[in-house]
Design a protein around this motif. Structure first.
Motif, PDB file in Angstrom:
ATOM      1  N   ALA A 144       0.825  -1.208   0.000  1.00 19.41           N
ATOM      2  CA  ALA A 144       0.000   0.000   0.000  1.00 19.41           C
ATOM      3  C   ALA A 144       0.860   1.259   0.000  1.00 19.41           C
ATOM      4  O   ALA A 144       0.557   2.238  -0.699  1.00 19.41           O
ATOM      5  N   GLU A 145       1.950   1.262   0.768  1.00 21.97           N
ATOM      6  CA  GLU A 145       2.826   2.428   0.811  1.00 21.97           C
ATOM      7  C   GLU A 145       3.531   2.647  -0.523  1.00 21.97           C
ATOM      8  O   GLU A 145       3.669   3.795  -0.976  1.00 21.97           O
TER       9      GLU A 145
ATOM     10  N   SER B  27      -4.599  13.884   0.335  1.00 24.27           N
ATOM     11  CA  SER B  27      -4.230  13.222   1.586  1.00 24.27           C
ATOM     12  C   SER B  27      -4.952  11.893   1.782  1.00 24.27           C
ATOM     13  O   SER B  27      -4.510  11.059   2.577  1.00 24.27           O
ATOM     14  N   GLN B  28      -6.056  11.683   1.064  1.00 19.93           N
ATOM     15  CA  GLN B  28      -6.803  10.435   1.155  1.00 19.93           C
ATOM     16  C   GLN B  28      -6.484   9.474   0.017  1.00 19.93           C
ATOM     17  O   GLN B  28      -7.098   8.424  -0.088  1.00 19.93           O
TER      18      GLN B  28
ATOM     19  N   ASP C 123      -3.325  -7.427  -5.423  1.00 26.60           N
ATOM     20  CA  ASP C 123      -4.400  -6.471  -5.196  1.00 26.60           C
ATOM     21  C   ASP C 123      -4.165  -5.776  -3.863  1.00 26.60           C
ATOM     22  O   ASP C 123      -3.940  -6.439  -2.838  1.00 26.60           O
ATOM     23  N   VAL C 124      -4.209  -4.458  -3.875  1.00 20.64           N
ATOM     24  CA  VAL C 124      -4.033  -3.662  -2.660  1.00 20.64           C
ATOM     25  C   VAL C 124      -5.410  -3.199  -2.193  1.00 20.64           C
ATOM     26  O   VAL C 124      -6.183  -2.647  -2.985  1.00 20.64           O
TER      27      VAL C 124
ATOM     28  N   LEU D  94      -5.047   4.841   3.668  1.00 20.74           N
ATOM     29  CA  LEU D  94      -4.425   5.130   4.956  1.00 20.74           C
ATOM     30  C   LEU D  94      -2.905   5.244   4.864  1.00 20.74           C
ATOM     31  O   LEU D  94      -2.272   5.839   5.740  1.00 20.74           O
ATOM     32  N   ALA D  95      -2.320   4.668   3.822  1.00 19.16           N
ATOM     33  CA  ALA D  95      -0.865   4.707   3.671  1.00 19.16           C
ATOM     34  C   ALA D  95      -0.402   6.114   3.302  1.00 19.16           C
ATOM     35  O   ALA D  95      -1.173   6.928   2.794  1.00 19.16           O
ATOM     36  N   ALA D  96       0.868   6.382   3.550  1.00 20.03           N
ATOM     37  CA  ALA D  96       1.451   7.688   3.216  1.00 20.03           C
ATOM     38  C   ALA D  96       2.555   7.508   2.188  1.00 20.03           C
ATOM     39  O   ALA D  96       3.338   6.560   2.284  1.00 20.03           O
TER      40      ALA D  96
END
Length: 246
Positions: free
Chosen positions: A6-7, A38-39, A143-144, A151-153
């Motif tokens: 995800a990151e 940001s989302q 698949d992510v 939520l990842a940054a």
């Protein structure tokens, strides 16, 4: 420690890499200018009368358009491994009024493009709500979860990764080589000159001849200043030794 899928997906989609859009029922693909907010939602900036804006006009009776954003990593230096490729799918809608103004501010947080001043006039912002994320690296496709993606940054070092690697190569080759050999022990074969080829918040990747090795930081770093603080004992070992002797 390594970045999660995800990151990495958020890092690739952040807006610092070229992207193309595949739009439902349209010929393409279309090159796009984009960032993520940001989302993790995708913001697309395009001329009001351009090909992308025309292709994103929804069919009669609906207010959004399905599309897939395709983004591939560009390694910062020769010999660096690629982070892979990400596809972000969802539905895009044109923004107007207060929504467009708020989205323009979000866009400027990543890319302060002068064209943002013309949003609402000659430029249009679309926002894509993310429904599906797929990430591929070295032939492995995963698949992510869209919630994990949201939520990842993005990695805080990605936009300055090349500068950081170039600084290490120009000024700290010996110090890094000593550190890497000490960390890897017997795995660092004689004659292989360690060379840093990738950096992220969790650590760095070193090339030793035809091999790659990853070394992790004691903790994730938050920015360039934090990285410098963490690496200071490694890069300035002479200073540290002098302080200890004193």
């Amino acid at each position: 420690m390594q970045p999660t899928h995800a990151e990495v997906a958020r890092t690739l989609a952040a807006g610092h890499l070229p992207a193309t859009a595949h739009i439902a029922c349209r010929q393409g693909p279309y090159p796009v200018r984009h960032v993520t907010d940001s989302q993790g939602r995708v913001l697309l900036l395009s001329p009001r009368n351009g090909a992308l804006t025309t292709a994103l006009r929804p069919a009669d009776g609906v207010d959004d358009t399905a599309l897939v954003l395709d983004i591939s990593d560009l390694p910062p230096v020769a010999g660096a491994p690629s982070l892979g490729r990400v596809w972000v799918a969802g539905w895009a809608v044109a923004l107007t009024g207060d929504e467009a103004r708020a989205a323009a501010l979000d866009y400027a947080d990543t890319d302060a493009a002068p064209d943002l001043l013309d949003v609402g006039d000659t430029q249009v912002l679309h926002r894509m709500d993310v429904a599906e994320v797929r990430y591929e690296r070295n032939g492995v496709l995963v698949d992510v979860d869209p919630d994990d993606y949201a939520l990842a940054a993005p990695d805080p070092l990605r936009t300055i990764e090349f500068d950081l690697i170039a600084d290490l190569a120009d000024h700290h080759v010996h110090e890094m080589a000593v550190y890497v050999r000490r960390q890897l022990g017997p795995a660092a074969r004689e004659g292989d000159e360690p060379r840093v080829v990738r950096l992220d918040r969790y650590g760095f990747v070193v090339r030793l001849g035809a091999r790659l090795a990853r070394l992790s930081f004691p903790r994730p770093v938050s920015d360039r200043h934090d990285l410098a603080h963490l690496l200071h004992p490694v890069l300035c070992h002479r200073c540290t030794a002098g302080q200890e002797a004193a």
